[in-house]
Design an enzyme around this catalytic site. Structure first.
Site, PDB file in Angstrom:
ATOM      1  N   THR A 167       0.805  -1.209   0.110  1.00  0.00           N
ATOM      2  CA  THR A 167       0.132   0.087  -0.107  1.00  0.00           C
ATOM      3  C   THR A 167       0.794   1.044   0.199  1.00  0.00           C
ATOM      4  O   THR A 167       1.649   1.468   1.011  1.00  0.00           O
ATOM      5  CB  THR A 167      -1.022   0.100   1.179  1.00  0.00           C
ATOM      6  OG1 THR A 167      -1.589  -1.271   1.377  1.00  0.00           O
ATOM      7  CG2 THR A 167      -1.766   1.108   1.221  1.00  0.00           C
ATOM      8  N   LYS A 203      -2.368   2.331  10.327  1.00  0.00           N
ATOM      9  CA  LYS A 203      -1.289   3.292   9.356  1.00  0.00           C
ATOM     10  C   LYS A 203      -2.043   4.025   8.106  1.00  0.00           C
ATOM     11  O   LYS A 203      -1.505   4.977   7.739  1.00  0.00           O
ATOM     12  CB  LYS A 203      -0.207   2.469   9.282  1.00  0.00           C
ATOM     13  CG  LYS A 203      -0.468   1.321   8.205  1.00  0.00           C
ATOM     14  CD  LYS A 203       0.661   0.672   7.717  1.00  0.00           C
ATOM     15  CE  LYS A 203       0.716  -0.261   6.567  1.00  0.00           C
ATOM     16  NZ  LYS A 203       0.342   0.177   5.246  1.00  0.00           N
ATOM     17  N   PHE A 208     -18.979  -4.300   8.725  1.00  0.00           N
ATOM     18  CA  PHE A 208     -18.319  -3.295   9.675  1.00  0.00           C
ATOM     19  C   PHE A 208     -19.329  -2.322  10.048  1.00  0.00           C
ATOM     20  O   PHE A 208     -18.983  -1.329  10.781  1.00  0.00           O
ATOM     21  CB  PHE A 208     -17.589  -2.433   8.492  1.00  0.00           C
ATOM     22  CG  PHE A 208     -16.132  -3.145   8.226  1.00  0.00           C
ATOM     23  CD1 PHE A 208     -15.036  -3.005   8.579  1.00  0.00           C
ATOM     24  CD2 PHE A 208     -16.263  -4.237   7.125  1.00  0.00           C
ATOM     25  CE1 PHE A 208     -13.987  -3.607   8.357  1.00  0.00           C
ATOM     26  CE2 PHE A 208     -15.249  -4.895   6.822  1.00  0.00           C
ATOM     27  CZ  PHE A 208     -14.225  -4.693   7.423  1.00  0.00           C
ATOM     28  N   CYS A 253      -2.935  -2.284   8.968  1.00  0.00           N
ATOM     29  CA  CYS A 253      -3.406  -1.381   7.797  1.00  0.00           C
ATOM     30  C   CYS A 253      -4.148  -0.245   8.406  1.00  0.00           C
ATOM     31  O   CYS A 253      -3.797   0.849   7.994  1.00  0.00           O
ATOM     32  CB  CYS A 253      -4.464  -2.290   7.028  1.00  0.00           C
ATOM     33  SG  CYS A 253      -3.159  -3.807   6.037  1.00  0.00           S
TER      34      CYS A 253
HETATM   35  N1  LIG Z   1      -1.659  -7.328   6.037  1.00  0.00           N
HETATM   36  C1  LIG Z   1      -2.623  -6.979   5.567  1.00  0.00           C
HETATM   37  O1  LIG Z   1      -3.921  -7.491   5.841  1.00  0.00           O
HETATM   38  C2  LIG Z   1      -2.519  -6.194   4.375  1.00  0.00           C
HETATM   39  C3  LIG Z   1      -3.645  -6.289   3.483  1.00  0.00           C
HETATM   40  C4  LIG Z   1      -3.691  -5.637   2.358  1.00  0.00           C
HETATM   41  C5  LIG Z   1      -2.412  -4.583   1.832  1.00  0.00           C
HETATM   42  N2  LIG Z   1      -1.434  -4.838   2.820  1.00  0.00           N
HETATM   43  C6  LIG Z   1       0.001  -4.080   2.571  1.00  0.00           C
HETATM   44  O2  LIG Z   1       0.817  -4.834   1.945  1.00  0.00           O
HETATM   45  C7  LIG Z   1       2.024  -4.443   2.221  1.00  0.00           C
HETATM   46  C8  LIG Z   1       2.670  -5.702   2.955  1.00  0.00           C
HETATM   47  O3  LIG Z   1       2.043  -5.851   4.165  1.00  0.00           O
HETATM   48  P1  LIG Z   1       2.107  -7.341   5.306  1.00  0.00           P
HETATM   49  O4  LIG Z   1       1.118  -7.378   6.112  1.00  0.00           O
HETATM   50  O5  LIG Z   1       2.292  -8.566   4.461  1.00  0.00           O
HETATM   51  O6  LIG Z   1       3.717  -6.842   5.855  1.00  0.00           O
HETATM   52  P2  LIG Z   1       4.780  -7.842   6.595  1.00  0.00           P
HETATM   53  O7  LIG Z   1       5.230  -7.014   7.545  1.00  0.00           O
HETATM   54  O8  LIG Z   1       3.705  -9.060   7.233  1.00  0.00           O
HETATM   55  O9  LIG Z   1       5.577  -8.459   5.486  1.00  0.00           O
HETATM   56  C9  LIG Z   1       6.573  -7.779   4.593  1.00  0.00           C
HETATM   57  C10 LIG Z   1       7.654  -8.681   4.567  1.00  0.00           C
HETATM   58  O10 LIG Z   1       8.897  -8.107   3.704  1.00  0.00           O
HETATM   59  C11 LIG Z   1       9.858  -8.415   4.015  1.00  0.00           C
HETATM   60  N3  LIG Z   1      10.945  -7.610   3.306  1.00  0.00           N
HETATM   61  C12 LIG Z   1      10.998  -6.251   3.905  1.00  0.00           C
HETATM   62  N4  LIG Z   1      11.959  -5.525   2.929  1.00  0.00           N
HETATM   63  C13 LIG Z   1      12.484  -6.423   2.160  1.00  0.00           C
HETATM   64  C14 LIG Z   1      13.074  -6.500   1.141  1.00  0.00           C
HETATM   65  N5  LIG Z   1      14.075  -5.513   0.711  1.00  0.00           N
HETATM   66  N6  LIG Z   1      13.418  -7.600   0.447  1.00  0.00           N
HETATM   67  C15 LIG Z   1      13.025  -8.797   0.721  1.00  0.00           C
HETATM   68  N7  LIG Z   1      12.035  -8.814   1.522  1.00  0.00           N
HETATM   69  C16 LIG Z   1      11.785  -7.684   2.341  1.00  0.00           C
HETATM   70  C17 LIG Z   1       9.962  -8.285   5.598  1.00  0.00           C
HETATM   71  O11 LIG Z   1      10.959  -9.309   6.081  1.00  0.00           O
HETATM   72  C18 LIG Z   1       8.558  -9.291   5.790  1.00  0.00           C
HETATM   73  O12 LIG Z   1       8.611 -10.614   5.895  1.00  0.00           O
HETATM   74  C19 LIG Z   1       2.015  -3.344   3.156  1.00  0.00           C
HETATM   75  O13 LIG Z   1       2.315  -2.145   2.359  1.00  0.00           O
HETATM   76  C20 LIG Z   1       0.550  -3.285   3.707  1.00  0.00           C
HETATM   77  O14 LIG Z   1       0.055  -2.035   4.145  1.00  0.00           O
HETATM   78  C21 LIG Z   1      -1.339  -5.450   4.092  1.00  0.00           C
END
Ligand SMILES: NC(=O)c1ccc[n+]([C@@H]2O[C@H](COP(=O)([O-])OP(=O)(O)OC[C@H]3O[C@@H](n4cnc5c(N)ncnc54)[C@H](O)[C@@H]3O)[C@@H](O)[C@H]2O)c1
Length: 424
Positions: free
Chosen positions: A123, A266, A252, A263
């Site tokens: 995001t 932030k 919701f 999410c």
């Molecule tokens: N968690 C959710 O429900 C959700 C839903 C929709 C969107 N998002 C968005 O998706 C994105 C990821 O969210 P998440 O919850 O999966 O995050 P997370 O923290 O669970 O996972 C991110 C992963 O990326 C890895 N990482 C970071 N830098 C890296 C690099 N340079 N090379 C390789 N790996 C790297 C980290 O080690 C981690 O395992 C965010 O932008 C979030 O806002 C999350």
């Protein structure tokens, strides 16, 4: 199709395993060595229903691979490179911290040879795609990369289900060729998902606008719950009556201790920051953020008020994850409420969660006691508070609770039992 996914967190891992199950050749990259070692051993690094099975079948079929670094062979020949790294809150400014994203993009730009689509699933604020495009061109002028926005809408706790049954897939690109490629990537999904092709900037904003809207809905119903309590109405009846109107919808509209997770908190703040930069005042989003933060404190005060007649109350907490179905404790209301309780009272907190004990311990350390099951948490408690709506907490054995607890006070902030703030 050869696909590389960077970041194997709550988004990257279900997406990677899901795409592999559709028959694509998927390589998942994460910079944390332990994570990759665990995944290579066929074990999941986070809890999501059905994920372990999906992982196992992907690895067995030979479609799913894991690696620690973005080496040449990881990006060579990949038609789509999906970036799913975290974009956490910059705690100083509230904006999205894009350092992980650009670190990943830099590695990709350095290693990429042939043409590829770089899909930003993380995001990110409006205009990030443009910035990434400029950055890649500067880092490696020879590389031909098409940068697209491919935001993720999965719900934690239902990530695997949502991968296979997305409500919509939003794709931000003007290129017809890339649209076809993304269509092809999701083509094996059945029923065929609704695909929305929009500009990159619109796509980036759709994600934030959607999350902020849902957060506002939660905050709104919580405010209505307060009004119901004060005015002698029943929030469930009000919510049911509102939700029956399809213009409003019933999702919701359940009152609770406020929204949390990785999410909504932030993303609402990042949206506010983004709007401010563009000279736009998002007053609804601002009051949602403030109201939601205040709510945790109000809930903690309410809990403490219920046990103010007891000198050193023992408070049992059921639920630590920010919602049921996940082990994610990031910005969990339960964590915030517990932190308030232990810093503002002499209460002892004994907590239990079916999946999130380890993650909660990372945040709360030894400041509370952890129970091995829900009954053990309730044993000798002066009050029981339900903070996550796990199925396991629905319809507890009240007779048993009465026998093992010190008093019969229950506060069910998730309304799992329809026993609200009452004793039994
Ligand atoms: N968690 C959710 O429900 C959700 C839903 C929709 C969107 N998002 C968005 O998706 C994105 C990821 O969210 P998440 O919850 O999966 O995050 P997370 O923290 O669970 O996972 C991110 C992963 O990326 C890895 N990482 C970071 N830098 C890296 C690099 N340079 N090379 C390789 N790996 C790297 C980290 O080690 C981690 O395992 C965010 O932008 C979030 O806002 C999350």
């Amino acid at each position: 199709m050869k696909i590389t996914i960077i970041g194997t967190g709550y988004v990257g891992l279900p997406t990677g395993a899901g795409l592999a199950s559709l028959g694509h050749d998927v390589t998942c990259v994460d910079c944390v060595k332990d994570t990759i070692e665990t995944l290579k051993a066929g074990k999941v690094t986070l809890y999501e229903k059905g994920l372990e099975e999906l992982l196992t079948s992907g690895m067995t079929s030979g479609h799913l691979h894991f690696t620690c670094s973005i080496e040449k062979e990881v990006v060579r020949g990949a038609q789509v490179i999906i970036i799913a790294v975290g974009t956490p809150e910059n705690l100083r400014t509230g904006e999205a911290d894009l350092s992980y994203l650009f670190a990943a993009v830099e590695q990709v730009a350095k290693k990429l040879e042939g043409p590829a689509v770089v899909a930003i699933k993380s995001t990110v604020p409006v205009g990030t795609g443009d910035e990434v495009e400029r950055f890649i061109r500067k880092t490696n002028p020879r590389v031909q990369a098409e940068i697209i926005s491919l935001p993720e809408f999965l719900r934690e706790g239902y990530a695997v289900h949502d991968f296979f049954h997305p409500k919509r897939i939003v794709v931000g690109t003007q290129s017809e060729k890339v649209r076809s490629l993304i269509r092809e990537m999701y083509a094996p999904l059945s029923p065929a998902p609704k695909m929305l092709f929009v500009s990159r900037r619109s796509s980036e904003l759709i994600k934030y606008a959607s999350n902020a809207f849902l957060a506002m809905k939660i905050h709104y119903i919580n405010e209505m719950a307060d009004l119901c309590e004060a005015a002698g109405a029943n929030i469930h009846e009000v919510s049911r009556g509102m939700g029956a109107d399809t213009r409003i919808g019933s999702a919701f509209l359940q009152p609770g201790p406020g929204y949390g997770g990785s999410c909504f908190p932030k993303d609402t703040k990042a949206l506010l920051h983004m709007a401010r930069k563009h000279g736009i005042n998002l007053s609804l989003v601002r009051s949602t953020i403030l109201g939601n933060e205040e709510r945790r404190k109000l809930m903690a005060i309410k809990i403490l008020k219920s046990v103010e007649d007891i000198q050193r109350p023992r408070i049992a907490i059921w639920g630590l994850a920010f919602k049921e179905g996940t082990d994610d404790c990031r910005e969990s209301p339960a964590i915030g409420i517990i932190q308030y309780i232990i810093t503002h009272s002499a209460a002892t907190v004994v907590a239990y969660d079916p999946k999130a004990m380890q993650n909660a311990h990372k945040l709360l350390g030894d400041s509370i006691k952890y129970a091995s099951n829900k009954e053990a948490a309730a044993q000798g408690a002066d009050m029981l508070v339900i903070l996550t709506g796990w199925d396991d907490f629905i319809s507890p054995d009240l007779k048993k609770l009465k026998m093992i607890m010190n008093t019969s006070r229950i506060m069910d902030l998730r309304f799992t039992m329809s026993l609200t703030g009452s004793s039994f």
